[in-house]
Motif scaffolding. Structure first.
Motif, mmCIF file in Angstrom:
data_model
loop_
_atom_site.group_PDB
_atom_site.id
_atom_site.type_symbol
_atom_site.label_atom_id
_atom_site.label_comp_id
_atom_site.label_asym_id
_atom_site.label_seq_id
_atom_site.Cartn_x
_atom_site.Cartn_y
_atom_site.Cartn_z
ATOM 1 N N ILE A 1 44.242 48.305 52.121
ATOM 2 C CA ILE A 1 44.344 46.839 52.065
ATOM 3 C C ILE A 1 43.975 46.332 50.673
ATOM 4 O O ILE A 1 44.681 45.499 50.087
ATOM 5 N N LEU A 2 42.876 46.829 50.135
ATOM 6 C CA LEU A 2 42.430 46.369 48.808
ATOM 7 C C LEU A 2 43.431 46.721 47.726
ATOM 8 O O LEU A 2 43.702 45.909 46.831
ATOM 9 N N LEU A 3 43.994 47.934 47.806
ATOM 10 C CA LEU A 3 45.002 48.323 46.807
ATOM 11 C C LEU A 3 46.260 47.473 46.936
ATOM 12 O O LEU A 3 46.864 47.084 45.935
ATOM 13 N N GLN A 4 46.655 47.167 48.180
ATOM 14 C CA GLN A 4 47.831 46.315 48.396
ATOM 15 C C GLN A 4 47.582 44.916 47.831
ATOM 16 O O GLN A 4 48.436 44.349 47.154
ATOM 17 N N GLU A 5 46.391 44.367 48.103
ATOM 18 C CA GLU A 5 46.059 43.044 47.564
ATOM 19 C C GLU A 5 46.031 43.067 46.046
ATOM 20 O O GLU A 5 46.470 42.124 45.388
ATOM 21 N N ARG A 6 45.537 44.149 45.488
ATOM 22 C CA ARG A 6 45.501 44.275 44.025
ATOM 23 C C ARG A 6 46.916 44.312 43.469
ATOM 24 O O ARG A 6 47.227 43.641 42.484
ATOM 25 N N THR A 7 47.798 45.081 44.126
ATOM 26 C CA THR A 7 49.189 45.158 43.677
ATOM 27 C C THR A 7 49.853 43.792 43.767
ATOM 28 O O THR A 7 50.554 43.368 42.845
ATOM 29 N N ALA B 1 30.624 41.772 52.095
ATOM 30 C CA ALA B 1 31.877 41.235 51.549
ATOM 31 C C ALA B 1 32.991 41.301 52.583
ATOM 32 O O ALA B 1 33.799 40.373 52.699
ATOM 33 N N LEU B 2 33.044 42.390 53.347
ATOM 34 C CA LEU B 2 34.067 42.519 54.391
ATOM 35 C C LEU B 2 33.892 41.430 55.450
ATOM 36 O O LEU B 2 34.868 40.818 55.883
ATOM 37 N N GLN B 3 32.672 41.194 55.832
ATOM 38 C CA GLN B 3 32.406 40.178 56.843
ATOM 39 C C GLN B 3 32.805 38.795 56.340
ATOM 40 O O GLN B 3 33.444 38.020 57.059
ATOM 41 N N LEU B 4 32.473 38.488 55.085
ATOM 42 C CA LEU B 4 32.823 37.179 54.523
ATOM 43 C C LEU B 4 34.330 36.993 54.383
ATOM 44 O O LEU B 4 34.843 35.889 54.551
ATOM 45 N N SER B 5 35.031 38.080 54.084
ATOM 46 C CA SER B 5 36.476 37.960 53.858
ATOM 47 C C SER B 5 37.293 38.145 55.125
ATOM 48 O O SER B 5 38.506 37.983 55.106
ATOM 49 N N GLY B 6 36.651 38.512 56.219
ATOM 50 C CA GLY B 6 37.375 38.662 57.478
ATOM 51 C C GLY B 6 38.084 39.995 57.620
ATOM 52 O O GLY B 6 38.904 40.162 58.518
ATOM 53 N N LEU B 7 37.789 40.950 56.758
ATOM 54 C CA LEU B 7 38.390 42.278 56.867
ATOM 55 C C LEU B 7 37.611 43.105 57.880
ATOM 56 O O LEU B 7 36.448 42.813 58.172
#
Length: 127
Positions: free
Chosen positions: A53-59, A24-30
């Protein structure tokens, strides 16, 4: 022996989770790949950074969702106002149409009366 089997299952789940996360990280560029358990400070820092990063995106997603909900609420309010206004305008139009029909009827009656009076006066004049 039971504890050893449980540890082995945990390791298998962890390895499968890491593969899924890394895909998933590879597909999303993270950044990645993630190594768990994080045995070095850079590995642990990467995991912490990704969680951040994931928590920030969720917020941000929750904020966008909240803004979307507020916009939807305003839109529904405006729609209800428009429907109410439309109903009021329909009622006013119907009253005006009824008023026009009454005026047309009155005009027709007066024209008929005027025509009869003209015929009567013409008859009196000819007599």
């Amino acid at each position: 022996q039971l504890r050893g089997a449980a540890d082995e299952e945990d390791r298998e789940r962890l390895a499968a989770s890491c593969r899924a996360i890394n895909d998933a990280l590879q597909l999303s560029g993270l950044p990645g790949p993630v190594r768990l358990p994080a045995s070095t400070v850079p590995d642990a820092a990467l995991v912490a950074h990704l969680l951040s990063i994931l928590l920030q995106e969720r917020t941000e997603g929750e904020e966008e969702s909240s803004e979307g909900a507020a916009a939807t609420k305003k839109l529904l309010f405006d729609l209800n106002v428009a429907r109410s206004t439309q109903g009021q305008l329909r009622e006013r139009l119907q009253k005006r149409e009824e008023e026009c029909k009454r005026f047309e009827q009155q005009l027709s009656e007066r024209e008929e009366k005027h025509k009869r009076e003209r015929v009567k006066l013409a008859g009196e004049r000819d007599a």
